[in-house]
Design an enzyme around this catalytic site. Structure first.
Site, PDB file in Angstrom:
ATOM      1  N   PHE A 146       1.060  -1.250  -0.021  1.00  0.00           N
ATOM      2  CA  PHE A 146      -0.007   0.059  -0.047  1.00  0.00           C
ATOM      3  C   PHE A 146       0.794   1.455  -0.081  1.00  0.00           C
ATOM      4  CE2 PHE A 146      -2.103   3.474   1.676  1.00  0.00           C
ATOM      5  CZ  PHE A 146      -3.748   3.414   0.848  1.00  0.00           C
ATOM      6  N   ASP A 237       9.252   2.618   1.564  1.00  0.00           N
ATOM      7  CA  ASP A 237       8.203   3.423   2.047  1.00  0.00           C
ATOM      8  C   ASP A 237       8.081   2.960   3.429  1.00  0.00           C
ATOM      9  OD1 ASP A 237       5.698   4.182   2.821  1.00  0.00           O
ATOM     10  OD2 ASP A 237       4.542   3.428   1.185  1.00  0.00           O
ATOM     11  N   LYS A 266       2.969  10.127   8.478  1.00  0.00           N
ATOM     12  CA  LYS A 266       2.179   9.579   9.590  1.00  0.00           C
ATOM     13  C   LYS A 266       2.539   9.984  10.962  1.00  0.00           C
ATOM     14  CE  LYS A 266      -0.541   5.736   7.709  1.00  0.00           C
ATOM     15  NZ  LYS A 266      -1.691   6.190   8.146  1.00  0.00           N
TER      16      LYS A 266
END
Length: 416
Positions: A146, A237, A266
């Site tokens: 993702f 990532d 995040k």
């Protein structure tokens, strides 16, 4: 009754009115959160929950942490936004902290993980054209990955459910099974058979949305060798696993390698929107005019993010993430031992952990998340068969014990 509970009870919330005006792009649980303090949140009815979602691995310091509140207040009183047409001291300080605490030499700031990954994709393509002389570059990513919700990042995401009805997708991507070395070697050979095409490999150090699936160190170390041999960029990532969540600053530190490029978001801002694209000088190919962001790297977000970074150090939160993570996994493994036909595995690093349900059980992660909510514990699915535990990095031993007890009760409730 605490002031927080009293205030939250005084708030009126109308879900039907909300749904009248807000696009229905989310499947929401039927609670409205109003207040938070540390690892606890309260809904508009005044009910308290232990928050093991943390904005999906975002609220690094939990809610209303004194250092966070002070940083927000101080920075917004001083200067909150100016254009990147000018030097921004807070941006420079944050970039310096990040490069001093990672393998990177350069940083570009944006607003989210998806934007950071978009930047990484653009960097890889320019590197392919200008350094490798590849006319039609391919970026390899993993199945069950993702990387975001933009068109390029859903294309990079190796999950067809996120791509459905958004075609035509962005060309230049192909997919391989995660942690499968033979598959990625075969895919590189396939694409490079007639002419050089593979320019980058983009992977998560630990797949979050893909089921809290940690990378295999030997796999990543061999990929690093392949990338060195073939001048392929290795992009990691780190949007979900970075900023201390794994018990180290970056997930790649658990794998014994260094990437050429990695992304963060995040937990970097602790709940304030910020993303970062980081790279080594050897692939620092983006020049003025190549990439930009109106809000990226403004004084407000950088000042707050810098306070998060410094608090990680002053409060020894990496050590806490490691210790509380071991405690959490131990508790979940004890539950798994009592329900061997229902729970297949417990896996994760630091304070990103997954309770993996057996493929044969009719139970789903959503069912357990809903049952946990009834027990006063907020959890989040990571696919249909994995329940994800991502509490703030400030979580205490007592709160871990409470979460383990609530999880046991939720499992019992779900099976009854």
């Amino acid at each position: 009754m605490s002031p927080i509970v009293a205030e939250s009870q005084a708030l009126a919330f109308d879900a039907a009115l909300f749904d009248t005006h807000v696009m229905g792009t989310y499947g929401r649980f039927p609670i409205a959160l109003a207040k938070g303090d540390g690892c606890r949140v309260w809904d508009t009815d005044g009910r308290e929950y232990l928050d093991f979602v943390a904005g999906i691995a975002t609220c690094t310091l939990g809610h209303a942490h004194p250092q966070f509140v002070e940083a927000v207040s101080e920075q917004v009183r001083k200067l909150h936004h100016v254009s990147n047409l000018y030097y921004i001291p807070e941006q420079g300080e944050l970039a310096q902290w990040l490069t001093e605490h990672s393998c990177a030499d350069r940083v570009f700031f944006c607003n989210s993980g998806a934007e950071a990954n978009e930047g990484a994709i653009k960097l890889a393509r320019k590197y392919a054209h200008t350094v490798l002389n590849i006319a039609d570059p391919i970026i390899l990513t993993a199945n069950a990955s993702f990387h975001g919700r933009t068109l390029a990042t859903i294309t990079a995401t190796g999950q067809p459910k996120y791509q459905k009805n958004f075609n035509p997708l962005v060309p230049g991507f192909d997919y391989v099974p995660y942690n499968d070395l033979a598959a990625i070697e075969a895919k590189i050979a396939e694409h490079d058979r007639n002419e050089r095409r593979v320019a980058a490999i983009m992977l998560e150090a630990l797949q979050g949305e893909g089921g809290v699936n940690p990378g295999d160190a030997a796999y990543f170390q061999r990929i690093r060798q392949i990338c060195d041999e073939k001048q392929i960029l290795l992009i990691l990532d780190e949007v979900q696993v970075g900023m201390g969540r794994s018990g180290k600053y970056w997930g790649y530190e658990n794998l014994g390698i260094e990437p050429d490029v990695f992304t963060s978001a995040k937990g970097l801002g602790g709940g304030i929107p910020i993303g970062a694209l980081l790279c080594k000088e050897s692939c620092n190919v983006l020049k003025p005019g190549d990439h930009a962001s109106t809000f990226g790297g403004n004084p407000f977000v950088c000042g707050v993010a810098l306070s998060i970074c410094r608090t990680l150090e002053t409060e020894n939160l990496l050590e806490n993430a490691r210790e509380r993570g071991e405690q959490l996994r131990g508790g979940l493994e004890a539950i798994a031992a009592d329900y061997p036909e229902t729970i297949a595995q417990v896996r994760g690093w630091g304070l990103i952990n997954g309770l993996v349900l057996s493929a044969d059980t009719p139970l789903t992660s959503i069912a357990i998340v809903k049952a946990a909510m009834e027990e006063g514990l907020l959890l989040v699915p990571a696919g249909p068969k994995v329940v994800r535990f991502v509490p703030p990095l400030i979580v205490s031993a007592a709160e871990i014990d409470r979460a383990i007890a609530a999880t046991r009760q939720a499992l019992t409730r779900s099976m009854s």
